[in-house]
Enzyme design. Sequence first.
Site, PDB file in Angstrom:
ATOM      1  N   GLU A  35       0.816  -1.227   0.000  1.00 31.90           N
ATOM      2  CA  GLU A  35       0.000   0.000   0.000  1.00 31.90           C
ATOM      3  C   GLU A  35       0.850   1.277   0.000  1.00 31.90           C
ATOM      4  OE1 GLU A  35      -3.258   0.950  -0.325  1.00 31.90           O
ATOM      5  OE2 GLU A  35      -3.505  -1.097  -1.035  1.00 31.90           O
ATOM      6  N   HIS A  37       3.705   1.782  -1.695  1.00 27.20           N
ATOM      7  CA  HIS A  37       3.995   2.026  -3.120  1.00 27.20           C
ATOM      8  C   HIS A  37       2.731   2.464  -3.858  1.00 27.20           C
ATOM      9  CE1 HIS A  37       6.984  -1.312  -2.153  1.00 27.20           C
ATOM     10  NE2 HIS A  37       7.771  -0.336  -2.526  1.00 27.20           N
ATOM     11  N   ASP A 150      11.508   6.640   3.406  1.00 29.28           N
ATOM     12  CA  ASP A 150      12.950   6.717   3.196  1.00 29.28           C
ATOM     13  C   ASP A 150      13.325   8.197   3.128  1.00 29.28           C
ATOM     14  OD1 ASP A 150      13.680   3.750   2.647  1.00 29.28           O
ATOM     15  OD2 ASP A 150      11.880   4.124   1.476  1.00 29.28           O
ATOM     16  N   GLN A 153      16.726   9.322   1.789  1.00 23.67           N
ATOM     17  CA  GLN A 153      16.758   9.110   0.336  1.00 23.67           C
ATOM     18  C   GLN A 153      16.059  10.274  -0.391  1.00 23.67           C
ATOM     19  OE1 GLN A 153      15.907   5.208  -1.665  1.00 23.67           O
ATOM     20  NE2 GLN A 153      13.886   6.092  -1.918  1.00 23.67           N
TER      21      GLN A 153
HETATM   22  P1  AMP Z   1      11.261   0.577  -2.435  1.00 25.68           P
HETATM   23  O1  AMP Z   1      10.557  -0.358  -3.344  1.00 25.68           O
HETATM   24  O2  AMP Z   1      11.417   0.083  -1.043  1.00 25.68           O
HETATM   25  O3  AMP Z   1      12.558   1.092  -3.032  1.00 25.68           O
HETATM   26  O4  AMP Z   1      10.335   1.853  -2.297  1.00 25.68           O
HETATM   27  C1  AMP Z   1       9.892   2.559  -3.416  1.00 25.68           C
HETATM   28  C2  AMP Z   1       9.275   3.856  -2.980  1.00 25.68           C
HETATM   29  O5  AMP Z   1       8.161   3.594  -2.133  1.00 25.68           O
HETATM   30  C3  AMP Z   1      10.244   4.741  -2.184  1.00 25.68           C
HETATM   31  O6  AMP Z   1      10.067   6.099  -2.554  1.00 25.68           O
HETATM   32  C4  AMP Z   1       9.804   4.504  -0.764  1.00 25.68           C
HETATM   33  O7  AMP Z   1      10.107   5.567   0.112  1.00 25.68           O
HETATM   34  C5  AMP Z   1       8.310   4.341  -0.948  1.00 25.68           C
HETATM   35  N1  AMP Z   1       7.732   3.628   0.196  1.00 25.68           N
HETATM   36  C6  AMP Z   1       8.130   2.446   0.723  1.00 25.68           C
HETATM   37  N2  AMP Z   1       7.401   2.135   1.808  1.00 25.68           N
HETATM   38  C7  AMP Z   1       6.527   3.148   1.982  1.00 25.68           C
HETATM   39  C8  AMP Z   1       5.503   3.432   2.949  1.00 25.68           C
HETATM   40  N3  AMP Z   1       5.244   2.604   3.955  1.00 25.68           N
HETATM   41  N4  AMP Z   1       4.799   4.573   2.811  1.00 25.68           N
HETATM   42  C9  AMP Z   1       5.054   5.439   1.797  1.00 25.68           C
HETATM   43  N5  AMP Z   1       6.000   5.231   0.859  1.00 25.68           N
HETATM   44  C10 AMP Z   1       6.736   4.107   0.951  1.00 25.68           C
END
Ligand code: AMP
Length: 285
Positions: A35, A37, A150, A153
């Site tokens: 959710e 993503h 993140d 990031q």
């Molecule tokens: P990742 O697949 O972990 O590299 O994350 C892809 C994007 O989704 C990054 O911008 C993350 O910061 C964001 N993201 C991951 N988990 C969450 C979350 N719980 N709430 C909001 N955004 C998220």
Amino acid sequence: MTIIHYPNELQEVISELKSEALSIGLVPTMGALHEGHLSLIRESSDENNVTVVSIFVNPTQFGEGEDLDKYPRTFDDDVEAAKKAGASIIFAPTDDIMYPDGYSSEVSVKELSEKLEGEIRPGHFNGVTTVVLKLFNSALPDVAYFGQKDAQQAIIIKKMVEDLNVPVEVRVMPIIRDEDGLALSSRNRYLSQDERKEAPSIQEGLFNASMLYREGETKANKLKFEIDATYRKCKTFDVEYIVIVNTKDLEPVETIEGSTLIAVAVKTKESGTRLIDNIVIGDPL
Ligand code: AMP
């Protein structure tokens, strides 16, 4: 839904769409979509004519001994979920396409990349900024969406965009949490039952600190102590860091004024899973 593997093919498709004055949103991900993503994808498809979701488990942002090999890969489910949330293009390159033989370039945002997560994961953010710039150059987005989950990031990518005059607007969206408060993460599935049960305490510590701040406490060490007190009761994880820093330069602050990031990282004892979480006080990222 179109699935594209090659940067030059994506550039061609996007250039064509842009010639029709369509706006492009990009949501970079490593797949295993949840959710968190999907909230980014929904926001992008609300705000843009076309949403590109990249799915790429970027090897260069994983360090020695990290979870690159066991990182969850659920491509078919991801495509379905992204489509439902409003994506129209999936960009899914392979390692060889992104980093062919002889590949030799790297983007580095100095100083910011060496702090907090960068201290524990040396080189991690150079991998992130390099792949994100490659994704920007492939998808040519007007707007790119990142999660506050993140936070470091997001801060580093904004700095890269500013320093290198990248013509992309970076939007940072709120953290999406499970019902019990645990921030959603693709890595939560590594947790043992006991670890998962205790993991909401990570957010609870942050919540307690923000309550204290709202009651008038602005001393960083008092807020840190509050978080630490919550974590000291936990048996399933060790604290890696609790920091209270300025969102501009990630330098520690003594007193909270202006935009401040309270960021924490813990490592669970049984499964060895690293979990990060944060809150931002003042101006959002
Ligand atoms: P990742 O697949 O972990 O590299 O994350 C892809 C994007 O989704 C990054 O911008 C993350 O910061 C964001 N993201 C991951 N988990 C969450 C979350 N719980 N709430 C909001 N955004 C998220």
